[in-house]
Design a protein around this motif. Structure first.
Motif, mmCIF file in Angstrom:
data_model
loop_
_atom_site.group_PDB
_atom_site.id
_atom_site.type_symbol
_atom_site.label_atom_id
_atom_site.label_comp_id
_atom_site.label_asym_id
_atom_site.label_seq_id
_atom_site.Cartn_x
_atom_site.Cartn_y
_atom_site.Cartn_z
ATOM 1 N N ASP A 120 0.892 -1.070 -0.053
ATOM 2 C CA ASP A 120 0.089 -0.044 0.003
ATOM 3 C C ASP A 120 0.683 1.338 -0.038
ATOM 4 O OD1 ASP A 120 -2.001 -1.488 0.006
ATOM 5 O OD2 ASP A 120 -2.410 -1.338 2.127
ATOM 6 N N ALA A 121 1.894 1.393 0.715
ATOM 7 C CA ALA A 121 2.916 2.572 0.681
ATOM 8 C C ALA A 121 3.508 2.735 -0.414
ATOM 9 C CB ALA A 121 3.899 1.918 1.842
ATOM 10 N N SER A 166 3.120 5.951 -2.870
ATOM 11 C CA SER A 166 4.106 6.841 -3.274
ATOM 12 C C SER A 166 4.021 6.942 -4.659
ATOM 13 C CB SER A 166 5.550 6.168 -2.834
ATOM 14 O OG SER A 166 6.679 6.960 -3.172
ATOM 15 N N ILE A 167 3.840 5.823 -5.518
ATOM 16 C CA ILE A 167 4.256 6.048 -6.944
ATOM 17 C C ILE A 167 2.986 7.045 -7.501
ATOM 18 C CG2 ILE A 167 2.973 3.833 -7.680
ATOM 19 C CD1 ILE A 167 6.205 5.118 -9.267
ATOM 20 N N THR A 168 1.599 6.932 -6.733
ATOM 21 C CA THR A 168 0.643 7.702 -7.402
ATOM 22 C C THR A 168 0.992 9.007 -6.977
ATOM 23 O OG1 THR A 168 -0.783 5.726 -6.745
ATOM 24 C CG2 THR A 168 -1.896 7.733 -7.034
ATOM 25 N N ALA A 169 1.559 9.349 -5.895
ATOM 26 C CA ALA A 169 2.013 10.617 -5.294
ATOM 27 C C ALA A 169 2.970 11.010 -6.512
ATOM 28 C CB ALA A 169 2.356 10.769 -4.059
ATOM 29 N N ALA A 170 3.802 10.612 -7.094
ATOM 30 C CA ALA A 170 4.927 10.937 -7.811
ATOM 31 C C ALA A 170 4.068 11.145 -9.294
ATOM 32 C CB ALA A 170 5.843 9.754 -8.081
ATOM 33 N N SER A 228 0.989 12.918 -21.745
ATOM 34 C CA SER A 228 0.111 12.241 -20.915
ATOM 35 C C SER A 228 0.827 11.288 -19.972
ATOM 36 C CB SER A 228 -1.113 11.447 -21.709
ATOM 37 O OG SER A 228 -0.238 10.577 -22.615
ATOM 38 N N ILE A 229 0.046 10.757 -19.084
ATOM 39 C CA ILE A 229 0.518 9.724 -17.943
ATOM 40 C C ILE A 229 -0.262 8.399 -18.044
ATOM 41 C CG2 ILE A 229 1.082 9.568 -15.627
ATOM 42 C CD1 ILE A 229 1.649 12.361 -15.417
ATOM 43 N N GLY A 230 0.500 7.691 -17.896
ATOM 44 C CA GLY A 230 -0.529 6.134 -18.005
ATOM 45 C C GLY A 230 -0.658 5.911 -16.662
ATOM 46 N N SER A 231 -1.444 4.872 -16.401
ATOM 47 C CA SER A 231 -1.783 4.537 -15.040
ATOM 48 C C SER A 231 -0.771 3.629 -14.333
ATOM 49 C CB SER A 231 -3.024 3.755 -14.807
ATOM 50 O OG SER A 231 -2.884 2.290 -15.744
ATOM 51 N N VAL A 232 -0.674 3.675 -12.861
ATOM 52 C CA VAL A 232 0.248 3.286 -12.219
ATOM 53 C C VAL A 232 -0.073 1.409 -12.286
ATOM 54 C CG1 VAL A 232 0.714 2.964 -9.837
ATOM 55 C CG2 VAL A 232 0.368 4.914 -10.649
ATOM 56 N N THR A 233 1.085 1.005 -12.424
ATOM 57 C CA THR A 233 1.014 -0.712 -12.593
ATOM 58 C C THR A 233 2.088 -1.167 -11.745
ATOM 59 O OG1 THR A 233 2.510 -0.654 -14.430
ATOM 60 C CG2 THR A 233 -0.106 -0.498 -14.943
ATOM 61 N N GLY A 234 1.853 -2.545 -11.504
ATOM 62 C CA GLY A 234 2.834 -3.407 -10.815
ATOM 63 C C GLY A 234 3.087 -3.465 -9.289
ATOM 64 N N CYS A 235 2.316 -2.750 -8.701
ATOM 65 C CA CYS A 235 2.540 -2.302 -7.273
ATOM 66 C C CYS A 235 1.757 -3.505 -6.411
ATOM 67 C CB CYS A 235 2.085 -1.110 -6.902
ATOM 68 S SG CYS A 235 3.036 0.155 -7.657
#
Length: 141
Positions: free
Chosen positions: A38-39, A43-47, A134-141
């Motif tokens: 979750d952390a 963190s990557i979502t904040a980035a 553009s920015i893609g979605s966060v993956t792999g966490c």
């Protein structure tokens, strides 16, 4: 007058309290065991949010400076840092600088990765003559 009564807890009472606390801790532990994932996601979502903000700030600055229309070769300066532009948006090589991401993030051709966990990423796509960055979605966490 003398009072007769107990002055403290017995050993059995103390042991029972310790056992009950142990049982409560054992049942609550699985809920908190995977907070690392979750952390990393947070963190990557904040980035990703920082990169979105940096895109907007750099693009606004390039519009003010009149450098938004050219494909590449132009730069803007943000807080003393020179950011290369592609159609008025940060280049893939400089997006982490524009966003102020720390050393825990790596940027490889626009793929932003959190630390040594190479699976936790998002992708920054540079602007083209017909579309904004553009920015893609966060993956792999």
């Amino acid at each position: 007058m003398r009072r007769s009564g107990q002055q403290g807890f017995t050993l059995i009472e103390l042991i029972m309290v310790i056992v009950i606390l142990g049982i409560l801790a054992a049942t609550a532990l699985p809920k908190f065991a995977d907070l690392g994932g979750d952390a990393r996601t947070a963190s990557i979502t904040a980035a990703s949010g920082a990169v979105k903000s940096a895109m907007a700030i750099v693009h606004s600055k390039s519009l003010i400076d009149g450098t938004a229309g050219s494909g590449s070769g132009d730069t803007v300066s943000l807080e003393g840092t020179s950011i290369d532009l592609v159609y008025g948006y940060p280049s893939a090589a400089h997006i982490h600088l524009a966003a102020g991401l720390g050393s825990e993030y790596t940027n490889t051709a626009g793929v932003i990765t959190l630390g040594s966990d190479s699976a936790c990423t998002f992708t920054y796509s540079i602007a083209t003559s017909s579309s904004a960055a553009s920015i893609g979605s966060v993956t792999g966490c």
